[in-house]
Scaffold this motif. Structure first.
Motif, PDB file in Angstrom:
ATOM      1  N   LEU A  45       0.818  -1.210   0.000  1.00  0.00           N
ATOM      2  CA  LEU A  45       0.000   0.000   0.000  1.00  0.00           C
ATOM      3  C   LEU A  45       0.853   1.262   0.000  1.00  0.00           C
ATOM      4  O   LEU A  45       0.618   2.190  -0.764  1.00  0.00           O
ATOM      5  CB  LEU A  45      -0.958   0.025   1.203  1.00  0.00           C
ATOM      6  CG  LEU A  45      -1.965  -1.117   1.331  1.00  0.00           C
ATOM      7  CD1 LEU A  45      -2.868  -0.901   2.524  1.00  0.00           C
ATOM      8  CD2 LEU A  45      -2.812  -1.259   0.079  1.00  0.00           C
ATOM      9  N   ALA A  46       1.878   1.293   0.856  1.00  0.00           N
ATOM     10  CA  ALA A  46       2.653   2.527   0.969  1.00  0.00           C
ATOM     11  C   ALA A  46       3.637   2.676  -0.190  1.00  0.00           C
ATOM     12  O   ALA A  46       3.711   3.732  -0.824  1.00  0.00           O
ATOM     13  CB  ALA A  46       3.387   2.570   2.308  1.00  0.00           C
ATOM     14  N   TYR A  47       4.366   1.613  -0.481  1.00  0.00           N
ATOM     15  CA  TYR A  47       5.351   1.706  -1.548  1.00  0.00           C
ATOM     16  C   TYR A  47       4.734   2.112  -2.894  1.00  0.00           C
ATOM     17  O   TYR A  47       5.273   2.989  -3.575  1.00  0.00           O
ATOM     18  CB  TYR A  47       6.130   0.389  -1.672  1.00  0.00           C
ATOM     19  CG  TYR A  47       7.055   0.352  -2.851  1.00  0.00           C
ATOM     20  CD1 TYR A  47       8.242   1.084  -2.843  1.00  0.00           C
ATOM     21  CD2 TYR A  47       6.744  -0.388  -3.983  1.00  0.00           C
ATOM     22  CE1 TYR A  47       9.082   1.067  -3.941  1.00  0.00           C
ATOM     23  CE2 TYR A  47       7.580  -0.405  -5.084  1.00  0.00           C
ATOM     24  CZ  TYR A  47       8.742   0.318  -5.065  1.00  0.00           C
ATOM     25  OH  TYR A  47       9.571   0.311  -6.154  1.00  0.00           O
ATOM     26  N   PRO A  48       3.604   1.511  -3.298  1.00  0.00           N
ATOM     27  CA  PRO A  48       3.023   1.922  -4.579  1.00  0.00           C
ATOM     28  C   PRO A  48       2.691   3.408  -4.648  1.00  0.00           C
ATOM     29  O   PRO A  48       2.770   4.008  -5.720  1.00  0.00           O
ATOM     30  CB  PRO A  48       1.731   1.086  -4.672  1.00  0.00           C
ATOM     31  CG  PRO A  48       1.964  -0.063  -3.798  1.00  0.00           C
ATOM     32  CD  PRO A  48       2.867   0.388  -2.701  1.00  0.00           C
ATOM     33  N   ILE A  49       2.342   4.003  -3.501  1.00  0.00           N
ATOM     34  CA  ILE A  49       2.059   5.443  -3.523  1.00  0.00           C
ATOM     35  C   ILE A  49       3.336   6.197  -3.883  1.00  0.00           C
ATOM     36  O   ILE A  49       3.345   7.077  -4.746  1.00  0.00           O
ATOM     37  CB  ILE A  49       1.540   5.930  -2.155  1.00  0.00           C
ATOM     38  CG1 ILE A  49       0.276   5.167  -1.769  1.00  0.00           C
ATOM     39  CG2 ILE A  49       1.257   7.419  -2.190  1.00  0.00           C
ATOM     40  CD1 ILE A  49      -0.167   5.420  -0.349  1.00  0.00           C
ATOM     41  N   GLY A  50       4.420   5.822  -3.207  1.00  0.00           N
ATOM     42  CA  GLY A  50       5.695   6.468  -3.496  1.00  0.00           C
ATOM     43  C   GLY A  50       6.132   6.218  -4.930  1.00  0.00           C
ATOM     44  O   GLY A  50       6.568   7.134  -5.633  1.00  0.00           O
TER      45      GLY A  50
ATOM     46  N   PRO B 117       0.765   1.461 -10.301  1.00  0.00           N
ATOM     47  CA  PRO B 117       2.065   1.063  -9.716  1.00  0.00           C
ATOM     48  C   PRO B 117       2.109  -0.415  -9.337  1.00  0.00           C
ATOM     49  O   PRO B 117       3.127  -1.083  -9.579  1.00  0.00           O
ATOM     50  CB  PRO B 117       2.179   1.939  -8.467  1.00  0.00           C
ATOM     51  CG  PRO B 117       1.121   2.945  -8.533  1.00  0.00           C
ATOM     52  CD  PRO B 117       0.175   2.603  -9.611  1.00  0.00           C
ATOM     53  N   LEU B 118       1.007  -0.923  -8.779  1.00  0.00           N
ATOM     54  CA  LEU B 118       0.995  -2.339  -8.395  1.00  0.00           C
ATOM     55  C   LEU B 118       1.130  -3.234  -9.620  1.00  0.00           C
ATOM     56  O   LEU B 118       1.817  -4.259  -9.585  1.00  0.00           O
ATOM     57  CB  LEU B 118      -0.302  -2.670  -7.657  1.00  0.00           C
ATOM     58  CG  LEU B 118      -0.382  -2.253  -6.195  1.00  0.00           C
ATOM     59  CD1 LEU B 118      -1.785  -2.466  -5.660  1.00  0.00           C
ATOM     60  CD2 LEU B 118       0.618  -3.035  -5.355  1.00  0.00           C
ATOM     61  N   TYR B 119       0.489  -2.821 -10.695  1.00  0.00           N
ATOM     62  CA  TYR B 119       0.556  -3.632 -11.911  1.00  0.00           C
ATOM     63  C   TYR B 119       2.005  -3.760 -12.379  1.00  0.00           C
ATOM     64  O   TYR B 119       2.467  -4.854 -12.724  1.00  0.00           O
ATOM     65  CB  TYR B 119      -0.303  -3.002 -13.016  1.00  0.00           C
ATOM     66  CG  TYR B 119      -0.474  -3.935 -14.190  1.00  0.00           C
ATOM     67  CD1 TYR B 119      -1.529  -4.826 -14.224  1.00  0.00           C
ATOM     68  CD2 TYR B 119       0.435  -3.943 -15.248  1.00  0.00           C
ATOM     69  CE1 TYR B 119      -1.690  -5.700 -15.274  1.00  0.00           C
ATOM     70  CE2 TYR B 119       0.285  -4.817 -16.306  1.00  0.00           C
ATOM     71  CZ  TYR B 119      -0.774  -5.689 -16.313  1.00  0.00           C
ATOM     72  OH  TYR B 119      -0.925  -6.567 -17.343  1.00  0.00           O
ATOM     73  N   LEU B 120       2.721  -2.653 -12.351  1.00  0.00           N
ATOM     74  CA  LEU B 120       4.129  -2.699 -12.769  1.00  0.00           C
ATOM     75  C   LEU B 120       4.943  -3.576 -11.827  1.00  0.00           C
ATOM     76  O   LEU B 120       5.758  -4.396 -12.256  1.00  0.00           O
ATOM     77  CB  LEU B 120       4.715  -1.286 -12.810  1.00  0.00           C
ATOM     78  CG  LEU B 120       4.074  -0.371 -13.844  1.00  0.00           C
ATOM     79  CD1 LEU B 120       4.765   0.973 -13.864  1.00  0.00           C
ATOM     80  CD2 LEU B 120       4.125  -1.013 -15.227  1.00  0.00           C
TER      81      LEU B 120
END
Lengths: 312, 269
Positions: A45-50, B117-120
Motif C-alpha cells: 500500500l505505501a510503496y506503490p504510492i511512493g 504502480p501495483l501492476y508494474l
C-alpha cells in the motif's frame, strides 16, 4: 466491563511487579510481532504510492521500463492542458458536490429518523444493507432500476401516462443516476455515524433550550448540530472520499458514458494507465486524487474542529 | 402529527433502501420478456433466472474463486492483525507511534489509485493473474482497519488478568491463547466479517490483476456478464447480483450488532 479500562492500558509505565509481562523482550519482541502487518502494508500500500509519485515525475514507458527520464511536473502540465482531463475533473467536482449535498441531507434526515423511530432496530439494520453490497452488484441493480424499458422509473412514469426517460442515454441524467447510486450505497454508513452522534447529545440541553422557548427547528440548529460536529466532519470526509474514488460502480453502471460524461477521475485514471498505457499520466492523476482527498479532509476538519482529544 | 411524521420518514427510509433491491428480486421471478412489460408483480411466476444462473458457464468456478480468495485472505489478515494489535496495545516499544501511523495512513488511500504502480510491480515478478496477487492485496487492504479495531479491543482487557496468570507462570503464548483470544472474540468477529465483506465485494484489483476467465471472482464475472450476453438478460443479471449479496447479508444480519459497533468505533477514530 470492557470499555472502562481502555484508557489506562497503553502508555503508562507499569510498576515494578507488573514488569514480568515485558519478558518477551522490551523492544524487539513487539516490533517482530508488528512486523508482518507493517511489511505487508508497507510493500503493497505505501510503496506503490511512493512509486506512483515517482513515476508521475518521470516519463515512463510501459514497453521499456528502464528508460525513465526525470521530467519534473511536465506530466501534470500535460494533464491540465488536456481538455479530456479538465472535463473529467470538472464533472468529478460536480459529482462530488452532488454526493456530499444529497448524501449529507440523507444522513441527517435518516439519522434523525432512526434516532426518534420507536422500535427502530429492524429499520436500523436495514439501513446499512446497501453498504454491504459489492459496487458491481449495486451498479447492475441500479442500471436495471432506471432502464427505459423494464426499469422501476419507467414503471412509475408510465403509471402516470408519461413516456419513459432514458436516464443513461443523456450525459447529465447519467451523472445524476451515478450520483444517486453512490449516495444509495455510501450514505447509509454516514447515516450510522450521525445516528451514533445523536445518541450522545445531552438530553438536558434540549430541555434547557425548550425552557428558553426554542422551537424544534431552533433546537436542531443550535443544540443538535453543534453537538454532532465531529460526526458531521467524519461523514463529510467519508462521503467525499467515496465519491472521489468511485470506480467499480461507475464502470459497471455507465462505463464512463454516454460519451465521456461520467468518466470521472478514478475511471479516467484507470483508462489512461491500463488502456492507453500512459503510466506517467495515470500516476499524475493518482497523485491529484490523493491531494484532492487530503485537501477536502483538511477543510472539513478546519470547518468542524473537534474538541475531543485524539484517542490512540 | 409529530408521530405520523416520524413513521412517514421511517417508511421513506425503507422504500429508498429496499426498492432497487426489490425491483431486482421481482425481476428474477419474471420471464425475460415480461421484464419489459412494466408489470410490478410477475404475471407468471418463474424461477428460470435462477436455473440459468446455476447453469451459467463457469458459475461455480467463479463462486469458488471468490470464496477461496476471500477466505484465505481473511484468515491471514486476521492472524497478522491480532499479533500486531497485541504488540501495539500492550507494549510501549520504540517506534510504536510511527509504526502505528505507518499502518494506518495507507488506509486513507483509495485502492483504485494503486492499480497502475501495483501492476508494474507484479508484472516485474510475473505474478499477474494468480490467486497470490489477489490474496496478498486483500490481506494488505484488510490489515490496517483490522489492526486498528483489535487494538481497541485488546486494550480494553484489564491488564491485571494477564498479570495474575503471568505470576502463576503462564507463558506469553499461553496467556494469548487462554486470556486474550477468548476476551477478544467480539472484536475478532467484527474484523473477520468486515475483512470478509471487503474481499468478497472487491472489484478493481480483480479487474486489473486477473486476466484468465477461469480466475474471475463473482463481481468481476457479473461485470463481464452483460457484454458477453448480447441482449441483456435482466432476470439473469439480477439473480447473479442478488446471489453475490446473499452470503454477506446472512453474515450481516446474524452479527449486525457487533459489526455496527466495531465499524463506528473504527470510523470516528
Amino acid at each position: 466491563m470492557t470499555t472502562q479500562v481502555a484508557e489506562k492500558s497503553v502508555g503508562e509505565r507499569p510498576p515494578a511487579r507488573k514488569r514480568n509481562l515485558r519478558k518477551f523482550g522490551q523492544t524487539w519482541g513487539p516490533i517482530a510481532a508488528a512486523l508482518p502487518a507493517v511489511l505487508i502494508v508497507g510493500v503493497f500500500l505505501a510503496y506503490p504510492i511512493g512509486y506512483g509519485f515517482w513515476m508521475s515525475l518521470h516519463e515512463v514507458s510501459m514497453f521499456n521500463l528502464s528508460a525513465q527520464d526525470f521530467v519534473g511536473f511536465t506530466n501534470y502540465q500535460e494533464l491540465f492542458a488536456d481538455p479530456a482531463f479538465r472535463n473529467s475533473l470538472w464533472r468529478t467536482m460536480i459529482f462530488v458536490f452532488g454526493v456530499i449535498i444529497i448524501g449529507m441531507a440523507q444522513s441527517l434526515a435518516f439519522g434523525l429518523t432512526l434516532h426518534y423511530l420507536p422500535n427502530g432496530r429492524f429499520v436500523r439494520a436495514l439501513n446499512l444493507v446497501p453498504y454491504f453490497i459489492s459496487s458491481v452488484a449495486v451498479a447492475m441493480v441500479w442500471r436495471f432500476f432506471v432502464q427505459s424499458d423494464g426499469g422501476f422509473t419507467s414503471f412509475i412514469t408510465e403509471a402516470f401516462g408519461q413516456t419513459a426517460i432514458s436516464w443513461l442515454a443523456d450525459g447529465n441524467l447519467a451523472l445524476f443516476v451515478v450520483t444517486m447510486a453512490t449516495v444509495w450505497m455510501m450514505a447509509p454508513f454516514s447515516v450510522l455515524l450521525i445516528l451514533s452522534g445523536l445518541q450522545t447529545v445531552n438530553a438536558d440541553m434540549y430541555e434547557a433550550a425548550q425552557v428558553d422557548g426554542a422551537n424544534a427547528f431552533q433546537r436542531f440548529i443550535h443544540v443538535t448540530l453543534p453537538s454532532i460536529r465531529p460526526q458531521i466532519a467524519t461523514s463529510l470526509i467519508w462521503l467525499t472520499f467515496q465519491a472521489f474514488n468511485s470506480f467499480g460502480l461507475i464502470l459497471a453502471l455507465t462505463g464512463g458514458g454516454p460519451g465521456d460524461s461520467t468518466e470521472l477521475l478514478a475511471v479516467y485514471m484507470y483508462a489512461l494507465g491500463m488502456e492507453n498505457l500512459d503510466i506517467s499520466g495515470s500516476s499524475a492523476v493518482m497523485i491529484i486524487i490523493l491531494v484532492l482527498n487530503a485537501v477536502f479532509s483538511l477543510i472539513y476538519l478546519k470547518l468542524f474542529p473537534t474538541d475531543e482529544p485524539e484517542k490512540s | 402529527m409529530k408521530k405520523y411524521g416520524i413513521w412517514l420518514a421511517g417508511i421513506a427510509l425503507i422504500v429508498w433502501t429496499v426498492m432497487p433491491l426489490l425491483w431486482a428480486l421481482l425481476a428474477t421471478s419474471k420471464d425475460t420478456s415480461e421484464v419489459y412489460a412494466n408489470n410490478f408483480w410477475p404475471e407468471q411466476f418463474s424461477l428460470q433466472a435462477w436455473g440459468d444462473l446455476f447453469q451459467l458457464d463457469g458459475f461455480w468456478r467463479f463462486a469458488f474463486n471468490s470464496l477461496y480468495v476471500t477466505t484465505v485472505s481473511t484468515v491471514i489478515a486476521v492472524a497478522i492483525s491480532i499479533v500486531a494489535a497485541y504488540a501495539f496495545a500492550r507494549y510501549a516499544f520504540k517506534w510504536r507511534h510511527i509504526l502505528l501511523l505507518f499502518i494506518l495512513v495507507p488506509r486513507l488511500v483509495p485502492r483504485v489509485a494503486l492499480i497502475v504502480p501495483l501492476y508494474l510491480m507484479f508484472s516485474k515478478v510475473g505474478l499477474i493473474d494468480t490467486y497470490t496477487v489477489i490474496i496478498v492485496l486483500y490481506v494488505a487492504s484488510a490489515v490496517p482497519l483490522a489492526t486498528w479495531t483489535l487494538i481497541g479491543f485488546i486494550g480494553a482487557i484489564p491488564r491485571e488478568i494477564e498479570e495474575a496468570s503471568a505470576i502463576d507462570g503462564a507463558s506469553l503464548l499461553r496467556r494469548l491463547w487462554t486470556i486474550v483470544l477468548p476476551l477478544t472474540i467480539p472484536g475478532l468477529v467484527t474484523v473477520t466479517i468486515v475483512s470478509f465483506v471487503e474481499s468478497w465485494n472487491e472489484f478493481p484489483f480483480a479487474l486489473a490483476f486477473l486476466q484468465d476467465t477461469e480466475m474471475r471472482t463473482l463481481p468481476y464475472q457479473l461485470f463481464s456478464l452483460e457484454s458477453s450476453l448480447g441482449l441483456i438478460d435482466w432476470p439473469l443479471i439480477s439473480a447473479f447480483a442478488i446471489f453475490t449479496m446473499l452470503p454477506i447479508l446472512v453474515l450481516y444480519l446474524r452479527f449486525e450488532k457487533s459489526i455496527v459497533s466495531g465499524m463506528t468505533a473504527g470510523a470516528v477514530k
